[in-house]
Design a protein around this motif. Structure first.
Motif, PDB file in Angstrom:
ATOM      1  N   THR A  58       0.805  -1.208   0.000  1.00  0.00           N
ATOM      2  CA  THR A  58       0.000   0.000   0.000  1.00  0.00           C
ATOM      3  C   THR A  58       0.840   1.261   0.000  1.00  0.00           C
ATOM      4  OG1 THR A  58      -0.133  -0.093   2.405  1.00  0.00           O
ATOM      5  CG2 THR A  58      -1.955  -1.067   1.176  1.00  0.00           C
ATOM      6  N   ASP A  59       2.063   1.225   0.472  1.00  0.00           N
ATOM      7  CA  ASP A  59       2.835   2.456   0.492  1.00  0.00           C
ATOM      8  C   ASP A  59       3.725   2.545  -0.729  1.00  0.00           C
ATOM      9  OD1 ASP A  59       4.189   0.309   1.882  1.00  0.00           O
ATOM     10  OD2 ASP A  59       5.784   1.763   2.297  1.00  0.00           O
ATOM     11  N   GLU A  60       4.001   3.775  -1.140  1.00  0.00           N
ATOM     12  CA  GLU A  60       4.704   4.004  -2.395  1.00  0.00           C
ATOM     13  C   GLU A  60       6.131   3.482  -2.381  1.00  0.00           C
ATOM     14  OE1 GLU A  60       4.394   8.136  -3.223  1.00  0.00           O
ATOM     15  OE2 GLU A  60       2.209   8.097  -3.265  1.00  0.00           O
ATOM     16  N   ASP A  61       6.799   3.517  -1.211  1.00  0.00           N
ATOM     17  CA  ASP A  61       8.182   3.065  -1.134  1.00  0.00           C
ATOM     18  C   ASP A  61       8.331   1.597  -1.477  1.00  0.00           C
ATOM     19  OD1 ASP A  61       8.985   5.558  -0.383  1.00  0.00           O
ATOM     20  OD2 ASP A  61       8.911   5.113   1.767  1.00  0.00           O
ATOM     21  N   SER A  62       7.301   0.807  -1.253  1.00  0.00           N
ATOM     22  CA  SER A  62       7.382  -0.629  -1.494  1.00  0.00           C
ATOM     23  C   SER A  62       6.715  -1.032  -2.799  1.00  0.00           C
ATOM     24  CB  SER A  62       6.726  -1.374  -0.330  1.00  0.00           C
ATOM     25  OG  SER A  62       7.390  -1.051   0.860  1.00  0.00           O
ATOM     26  N   SER A  63       6.424  -0.083  -3.649  1.00  0.00           N
ATOM     27  CA  SER A  63       5.692  -0.398  -4.871  1.00  0.00           C
ATOM     28  C   SER A  63       6.504  -1.228  -5.852  1.00  0.00           C
ATOM     29  CB  SER A  63       5.221   0.891  -5.552  1.00  0.00           C
ATOM     30  OG  SER A  63       6.339   1.677  -5.908  1.00  0.00           O
ATOM     31  N   ARG A  64       7.808  -1.334  -5.636  1.00  0.00           N
ATOM     32  CA  ARG A  64       8.622  -2.142  -6.544  1.00  0.00           C
ATOM     33  C   ARG A  64       8.358  -3.630  -6.365  1.00  0.00           C
ATOM     34  NH1 ARG A  64      13.908  -2.879  -3.334  1.00  0.00           N
ATOM     35  NH2 ARG A  64      13.258  -1.927  -1.403  1.00  0.00           N
ATOM     36  N   TYR A  65       7.722  -4.000  -5.238  1.00  0.00           N
ATOM     37  CA  TYR A  65       7.397  -5.400  -5.004  1.00  0.00           C
ATOM     38  C   TYR A  65       6.037  -5.711  -5.619  1.00  0.00           C
ATOM     39  CZ  TYR A  65      11.084  -5.281  -1.537  1.00  0.00           C
ATOM     40  OH  TYR A  65      12.276  -5.146  -0.908  1.00  0.00           O
ATOM     41  N   ALA A  66       6.002  -6.656  -6.491  1.00  0.00           N
ATOM     42  CA  ALA A  66       4.729  -7.106  -7.055  1.00  0.00           C
ATOM     43  C   ALA A  66       4.534  -8.541  -6.601  1.00  0.00           C
ATOM     44  CB  ALA A  66       4.767  -7.024  -8.579  1.00  0.00           C
ATOM     45  N   SER A  67       3.667  -8.738  -5.645  1.00  0.00           N
ATOM     46  CA  SER A  67       3.476 -10.078  -5.104  1.00  0.00           C
ATOM     47  C   SER A  67       2.883 -10.998  -6.152  1.00  0.00           C
ATOM     48  CB  SER A  67       2.552 -10.044  -3.888  1.00  0.00           C
ATOM     49  OG  SER A  67       3.296  -9.868  -2.739  1.00  0.00           O
ATOM     50  N   MET A  68       3.608 -12.051  -6.447  1.00  0.00           N
ATOM     51  CA  MET A  68       3.096 -13.043  -7.371  1.00  0.00           C
ATOM     52  C   MET A  68       2.566 -14.246  -6.597  1.00  0.00           C
ATOM     53  SD  MET A  68       5.945 -12.839 -10.369  1.00  0.00           S
ATOM     54  CE  MET A  68       5.076 -13.993 -11.384  1.00  0.00           C
ATOM     55  N   TRP A  69       3.002 -14.395  -5.368  1.00  0.00           N
ATOM     56  CA  TRP A  69       2.539 -15.479  -4.526  1.00  0.00           C
ATOM     57  C   TRP A  69       2.718 -15.028  -3.084  1.00  0.00           C
ATOM     58  CZ3 TRP A  69       5.753 -18.561  -1.289  1.00  0.00           C
ATOM     59  CH2 TRP A  69       7.125 -18.273  -1.365  1.00  0.00           C
ATOM     60  N   SER A  70       2.127 -15.750  -2.198  1.00  0.00           N
ATOM     61  CA  SER A  70       2.178 -15.380  -0.797  1.00  0.00           C
ATOM     62  C   SER A  70       2.380 -16.642   0.033  1.00  0.00           C
ATOM     63  CB  SER A  70       0.868 -14.694  -0.410  1.00  0.00           C
ATOM     64  OG  SER A  70       0.923 -14.233   0.892  1.00  0.00           O
ATOM     65  N   PRO A  71       3.454 -16.700   0.824  1.00  0.00           N
ATOM     66  CA  PRO A  71       3.681 -17.908   1.617  1.00  0.00           C
ATOM     67  C   PRO A  71       2.608 -18.084   2.683  1.00  0.00           C
ATOM     68  CG  PRO A  71       5.369 -16.255   2.074  1.00  0.00           C
ATOM     69  CD  PRO A  71       4.498 -15.707   1.013  1.00  0.00           C
ATOM     70  N   ARG A  72       2.201 -19.315   2.904  1.00  0.00           N
ATOM     71  CA  ARG A  72       1.262 -19.629   3.982  1.00  0.00           C
ATOM     72  C   ARG A  72       1.926 -19.274   5.297  1.00  0.00           C
ATOM     73  NH1 ARG A  72      -3.920 -20.309   2.439  1.00  0.00           N
ATOM     74  NH2 ARG A  72      -4.015 -21.606   0.623  1.00  0.00           N
ATOM     75  N   ASN A 125       8.333 -13.006  -6.939  1.00  0.00           N
ATOM     76  CA  ASN A 125       8.443 -12.182  -5.734  1.00  0.00           C
ATOM     77  C   ASN A 125       7.299 -12.440  -4.778  1.00  0.00           C
ATOM     78  OD1 ASN A 125      10.722 -10.777  -6.678  1.00  0.00           O
ATOM     79  ND2 ASN A 125       9.433  -9.431  -7.876  1.00  0.00           N
ATOM     80  N   PHE A 126       7.567 -12.255  -3.490  1.00  0.00           N
ATOM     81  CA  PHE A 126       6.500 -12.225  -2.502  1.00  0.00           C
ATOM     82  C   PHE A 126       6.776 -11.089  -1.538  1.00  0.00           C
ATOM     83  CE2 PHE A 126       9.508 -14.755  -0.071  1.00  0.00           C
ATOM     84  CZ  PHE A 126       9.322 -14.307   1.219  1.00  0.00           C
ATOM     85  N   PHE A 127       5.726 -10.659  -0.870  1.00  0.00           N
ATOM     86  CA  PHE A 127       5.807  -9.554   0.075  1.00  0.00           C
ATOM     87  C   PHE A 127       4.731  -9.745   1.114  1.00  0.00           C
ATOM     88  CE2 PHE A 127       4.438  -5.385   1.503  1.00  0.00           C
ATOM     89  CZ  PHE A 127       5.629  -4.721   1.727  1.00  0.00           C
ATOM     90  N   ARG A 128       5.114  -9.856   2.378  1.00  0.00           N
ATOM     91  CA  ARG A 128       4.149  -9.953   3.484  1.00  0.00           C
ATOM     92  C   ARG A 128       4.501  -8.872   4.489  1.00  0.00           C
ATOM     93  NH1 ARG A 128       0.872 -14.686   4.076  1.00  0.00           N
ATOM     94  NH2 ARG A 128      -0.185 -13.239   5.468  1.00  0.00           N
ATOM     95  N   SER A 129       3.481  -8.220   5.003  1.00  0.00           N
ATOM     96  CA  SER A 129       3.690  -7.164   5.971  1.00  0.00           C
ATOM     97  C   SER A 129       2.751  -7.371   7.144  1.00  0.00           C
ATOM     98  CB  SER A 129       3.437  -5.813   5.301  1.00  0.00           C
ATOM     99  OG  SER A 129       3.717  -4.768   6.184  1.00  0.00           O
TER     100      SER A 129
END
Length: 148
Positions: A32-46, A105-109
């Protein structure tokens, strides 16, 4: 989605799907924040989230990834886990008939309470599971009060 377990009660299966949907919505991996927009989550770990009196524990399934492929950051009460799982190389004479594993790529916050001890956050990677332990600050732990 392929189901390997036959359930006798369809209501239970629907409930599990609804819980999974709510869990994903609450602990969203969307950026959601602009600084992390380079991450495009293609999958998400359980992910499993566990709370004990001493700490929070976050366990992520990251099979096939080395610790060098994973990045963990903590800033402003937000713990961020990101990384990339690469495709396996293919032989020239082989064709993939079915691909169910996710790559890219994945990204979890995760937003954590401000009552954590950020200086002592630790992480372990073992058998495809990343375990992050976030200790609670002493003032947030329950304590017994003696009666006089």
């Amino acid at each position: 989605m392929t189901k390997l377990i036959r359930t006798q009660n369809r209501n239970l299966s629907s409930l599990q799907q609804e819980i999974d949907r709510l869990f994903e919505g609450f602990f969203s991996s969307r950026v959601t924040d602009e600084d992390s927009s380079r991450y495009a989550s293609m999958w998400s770990p359980r992910t499993d989230l566990v709370e004990t009196p001493e700490a929070y524990r976050i366990e992520l399934d990251v099979p096939g990834m080395s610790r060098e492929d994973i990045h963990i950051n903590f800033q402003n009460d937000r713990l961020t886990v990101s990384g990339e799982r690469s495709h396996e190389t293919r032989e020239e004479n082989e064709e993939r008939v079915r691909v169910e594993r996710s790559f890219g790529n994945f990204f979890r916050s995760f937003t954590l309470p401000s009552t954590v001890n950020a200086e002592h956050i630790s992480a372990e990677h073992d058998n495809g599971v990343l375990t992050i332990t976030v200790p609670k600050a002493e003032e947030s732990k329950p304590r017994r009060i003696a009666i006089k």
